[in-house]
Write a protein that holds these residues in place. Structure first.
Motif, short mmCIF file in Angstrom:
data_model
loop_
_atom_site.label_atom_id
_atom_site.label_comp_id
_atom_site.label_asym_id
_atom_site.label_seq_id
_atom_site.Cartn_x
_atom_site.Cartn_y
_atom_site.Cartn_z
N LYS A 1 0.84 -1.20 0.00
CA LYS A 1 0.00 0.00 0.00
C LYS A 1 0.87 1.25 0.00
CE LYS A 1 -3.80 2.23 2.51
NZ LYS A 1 -3.14 3.52 2.72
N GLU A 2 2.02 1.17 0.68
CA GLU A 2 2.91 2.32 0.72
C GLU A 2 3.35 2.75 -0.68
OE1 GLU A 2 3.18 0.39 4.71
OE2 GLU A 2 3.21 -0.33 2.65
N LYS A 3 3.65 1.77 -1.53
CA LYS A 3 4.05 2.10 -2.89
C LYS A 3 2.94 2.83 -3.64
CE LYS A 3 7.47 -1.55 -3.78
NZ LYS A 3 7.78 -2.74 -4.59
N MET A 4 1.71 2.34 -3.49
CA MET A 4 0.58 2.97 -4.17
C MET A 4 0.35 4.39 -3.65
SD MET A 4 -2.05 -0.26 -4.27
CE MET A 4 -1.45 -1.93 -4.60
N VAL B 1 29.94 -7.58 -4.65
CA VAL B 1 29.04 -6.43 -4.58
C VAL B 1 27.61 -6.92 -4.75
CG1 VAL B 1 28.33 -4.25 -5.63
CG2 VAL B 1 30.77 -4.79 -5.41
N VAL B 2 26.76 -6.57 -3.78
CA VAL B 2 25.34 -6.89 -3.86
C VAL B 2 24.57 -5.58 -3.94
CG1 VAL B 2 25.19 -7.04 -1.34
CG2 VAL B 2 23.41 -8.08 -2.72
N LEU B 3 23.57 -5.52 -4.80
CA LEU B 3 22.84 -4.27 -4.99
C LEU B 3 21.53 -4.30 -4.22
CD1 LEU B 3 22.67 -2.06 -8.06
CD2 LEU B 3 20.48 -2.75 -7.05
N PHE B 4 21.30 -3.26 -3.39
CA PHE B 4 20.05 -3.09 -2.66
C PHE B 4 19.17 -2.12 -3.45
CE2 PHE B 4 22.07 -3.97 1.79
CZ PHE B 4 22.13 -5.32 1.48
N HIS B 5 18.04 -2.62 -3.94
CA HIS B 5 17.22 -1.86 -4.89
C HIS B 5 16.52 -0.64 -4.32
CE1 HIS B 5 17.48 -5.60 -7.29
NE2 HIS B 5 17.23 -4.83 -8.31
N ASP B 6 15.85 -0.80 -3.16
CA ASP B 6 14.96 0.29 -2.73
C ASP B 6 14.88 0.40 -1.21
OD1 ASP B 6 13.46 -1.95 -2.16
OD2 ASP B 6 11.63 -1.26 -3.14
N SER B 7 14.03 1.31 -0.74
CA SER B 7 13.95 1.66 0.68
C SER B 7 12.94 0.79 1.43
CB SER B 7 13.53 3.13 0.81
OG SER B 7 13.19 3.44 2.14
N GLY B 8 13.24 0.53 2.70
CA GLY B 8 12.33 -0.22 3.55
C GLY B 8 11.05 0.53 3.86
N SER B 9 11.03 1.83 3.62
CA SER B 9 9.83 2.62 3.91
C SER B 9 8.64 2.16 3.08
CB SER B 9 10.10 4.11 3.65
OG SER B 9 10.43 4.34 2.30
N ARG B 10 8.91 1.46 1.98
CA ARG B 10 7.82 1.00 1.11
C ARG B 10 7.24 -0.35 1.56
NH1 ARG B 10 10.94 3.45 -4.15
NH2 ARG B 10 10.46 5.57 -3.53
N TYR B 11 7.75 -0.87 2.68
CA TYR B 11 7.31 -2.18 3.16
C TYR B 11 6.95 -2.15 4.64
CZ TYR B 11 9.69 -3.18 -1.20
OH TYR B 11 10.08 -3.15 -2.53
N VAL B 12 6.69 -0.96 5.17
CA VAL B 12 6.38 -0.83 6.59
C VAL B 12 5.13 -1.62 6.97
CG1 VAL B 12 5.67 0.82 8.39
CG2 VAL B 12 7.56 1.39 6.86
N GLY B 13 4.16 -1.67 6.07
CA GLY B 13 2.94 -2.42 6.35
C GLY B 13 3.04 -3.90 6.04
N LYS B 14 4.19 -4.33 5.53
CA LYS B 14 4.36 -5.74 5.17
C LYS B 14 5.51 -6.37 5.95
CE LYS B 14 3.03 -6.79 0.87
NZ LYS B 14 3.03 -6.89 -0.61
#
Length: 453
Positions: free
Chosen positions: A100-103, A299-312
C-alpha cells in the motif's frame, strides 16, 4: 556554489557500504550498493530518466504527453520525478500484491494509479501488462514505457551503475549479485563489468514462482513454475528482452519467507533500512557462499527503501499471518493466542441444518461444534453436510442432531502441539480447547498448518 539544477541531477553516485554481521559466515569482502540514496529511493530512478530522454530524442514522447507504465512501484516513482520536472502526466498500472505504501507514494507525487489482479496470466486482459498496453492505445498523445522490453533500461545501468561499481572497487570486484525483475540492472551492470574483466561472475537472485532460473539452466520456459508469490521486485512470469541470459553465470532461488526475514535482518544487524528484494539478495548471497574466496570482492545491490514495506515485512502482524515469524509454538494456547478473543460459534441439536450452513457462510468457517443443555454432544462440518445433501436434497430442513458427527476432542491450554496434532484424523477436523470458566475455543487443521515453521 555547488548545487543541482533540479532533483534529477542528484540521481546516481550512490554509496558502497561494507556489510559485516549479516554476512559473517561469508569468507570475502561483501559490499552493498545502496540505491535508496537516489531521490526516488530506488535504483529505478536511473533507468526512468534514461528511458524518458531516449523517447524524447526519437519522438516517441512528445511535449505535454502522458507516460503510461506497468510497475511494481519503484519505476513509477522514478517516472513520477521525471514527469514532474519535465511536465508530463503519468499513469501507473500496478499489481495488487504491491505494498500500500508504494501505491500511496505514487499518488502523492501526482501519478494516477490503476490496480490490477496479480494471480492472472500475462495475456489476461486484466493483467497489468495488458491493461498498460490498452491504456496506451486508448490515451491520446501517450507513450507506453514497457520497462521489460525497453533496452534503454539496460543501457542506463551500462552507462551509470556499472562504471560506478568498477570505480568504487578500483576494478577489484570479483562477483556481482542482484535480484532480477525486468533484467535491466543485471544485464547493464553485467555487460560493463565483463567488458572490463570477463572473469567477474554475475549472479541473479530469483524467487519461487518465477521462470528465470530454470530457463537459464535448461532453455525451457516452464509454465508449471509460474504461480503467485509474495516477494516484490524480482522474478517474472515472462522473459523480458532486458534479461541477457548470456551475461549471467547463474541464478539461485530464495523463498518468500527467507526474503522477508532477511529484509528485517538487514535493518536490525546492519542499520540499513532497505526493501524486500534486498532481503532476497542477502539470503541468496548466503546460499552461494561456497563460491566466494577470502580475496574476493562481492558487490550486492540493494534496490529500494524499507519505507515501502512498513505495512508488510516490517509489520509483525503481517509476518505472523504468513508464518514468517519464528515464534515458539509448542502448546495449544500458542496456536490460538492471536484469535482467542473470538467467540466460539456453535449450533444446537434442534436447530436446522440450514442454520449451520448460514453460520458457516457468515463466519467463513468449515466446522461447528453441536451443543445441547448438557454441553458438547456432536459436530458438523462442510463435508458431512455435503454428503447428507447428496443423499437427501431436503436435508436443510432437518434438525442438526440427525446429521451430526461425534463431538470434537477437548484439550487443556497447556496441551503440547504434538498431542493436539494426533487428535486430527480423517473423521475429525477440529479440537476444542478448554479455556476455563465454561468457555472453549476451537483449533482447526488450518491453525495447525499455520503453526508449522
Amino acid at each position: 556554489m555547488d548545487f543541482s539544477k533540479n532533483i534529477l541531477e542528484t540521481i546516481g553516485n550512490t554509496p558502497l557500504v561494507k556489510l559485516n554481521k549479516i554476512v559473517a559466515e561469508i569468507d570475502a569482502l561483501v559490499l552493498a550498493k545502496v540505491e535508496t540514496f537516489n531521490p526516488g529511493n530506488s535504483v529505478k530512478d536511473r533507468m526512468a530518466v534514461k528511458m524518458v530522454e531516449d523517447a524524447e530524442a526519437d519522438g516517441r514522447l512528445k511535449p505535454g504527453g502522458t507516460i503510461i507504465e506497468g510497475t511494481s512501484g519503484n519505476t513509477g516513482m522514478g517516472l513520477a520525478l521525471v514527469a514532474i520536472i519535465k511536465g508530463y502526466k503519468l499513469i501507473c498500472v500496478i499489481s495488487d500484491k504491491q505494498s500500500k505504501e508504494k501505491m500511496d507514494i505514487l499518488r502523492a507525487v501526482g501519478a494516477k494509479v490503476v490496480v490490477c489482479p496479480t494471480n492472472v496470466e500475462p495475456t489476461d486482459p486484466r493483467s497489468y501488462y495488458s491493461v498498460s498496453k490498452r491504456l496506451a492505445e486508448e490515451t491520446p498523445n501517450s507513450w507506453y514505457v514497457n520497462q521489460y522490453d525497453n533496452l534503454s533500461n539496460t543501457l542506463a545501468h551500462y552507462e551509470q551503475t556499472g562504471p560506478e561499481i568498477w570505480k568504487q572497487t578500483e576494478g577489484k570486484i570479483t562477483h556481482f549479485v542482484v535480484g532480477v525483475g525486468t533484467g535491466g540492472t543485471i544485464s547493464g551492470v553485467g555487460k560493463y563489468l565483463k567488458e572490463k574483466n570477463p572473469n567477474i561472475k554475475i549472479w541473479g537472485i530469483d524467487t519461487y514462482g518465477s521462470v528465470f532460473k530454470k530457463y537459464h539452466e535448461t532453455g525451457i520456459f516452464d509454465e508449471n513454475e509460474i504461480y503467485s508469490y509474495i516477494t516484490e521486485g524480482i522474478g517474472e512470469d515472462i522473459l523480458p528482452k532486458n534479461v541477457d541470459f548470456s551475461l549471467i553465470d547463474g541464478f539461485t532461488k530464495v523463498t518468500d519467507k527467507d526474503a522477508a526475514v532477511y529484509t528485517r535482518k538487514i535493518a536490525m544487524e546492519e542499520a540499513i533500512f532497505v526493501g524486500n528484494s534486498a532481503g532476497a539478495c542477502i539470503k541468496g548471497l548466503l546460499q552461494l557462499k561456497e563460491h566466494f574466496k577470502p580475496d574476493d570482492v562481492v558487490v550486492v545491490l540493494f534496490h529500494d527503501s524499507g519505507s515501502r514495506y512498513v505495512g508488510k515485512m516490517f509489520n509483525d502482524d503481517w509476518m505472523r499471518e504468513r508464518g514468517f515469524l519464528d515464534e515458539n509454538v509448542t502448546k495449544a494456547e500458542d496456536v490460538i493466542k492471536d484469535h482467542i478473543d473470538k467467540e466460539l460459534i456453535v449450533v444446537r441439536t434442534e436447530e436446522l441444518v440450514s442454520h449451520a450452513i448460514e453460520r458457516m457462510r457468515k463466519y467463513k468457517i468449515s466446522q461447528i461444534p453441536v451443543v445441547d443443555i448438557n454441553g458438547f454432544v456432536g459436530s458438523v462440518d462442510e463435508t458431512d453436510l455435503f454428503r447428507s445433501y447428496v443423499v437427501d436434497k431436503n436435508v436443510a430442513e432437518k434438525p442438526i442432531k440427525e446429521v451430526m458427527g461425534k463431538p470434537f476432542p477437548i484439550v487443556k491450554l497447556g496441551t503440547s502441539i504434538e498431542e493436539v496434532s494426533k487428535l486430527f484424523t480423517k473423521e475429525n477436523d477440529a479440537v476444542l480447547v478448554d479455556l476455563g470458566n465454561g468457555n472453549h475455543h476451537i483449533i482447526t487443521k488450518y491453525d495447525i498448518i499455520g503453526a508449522i515453521k
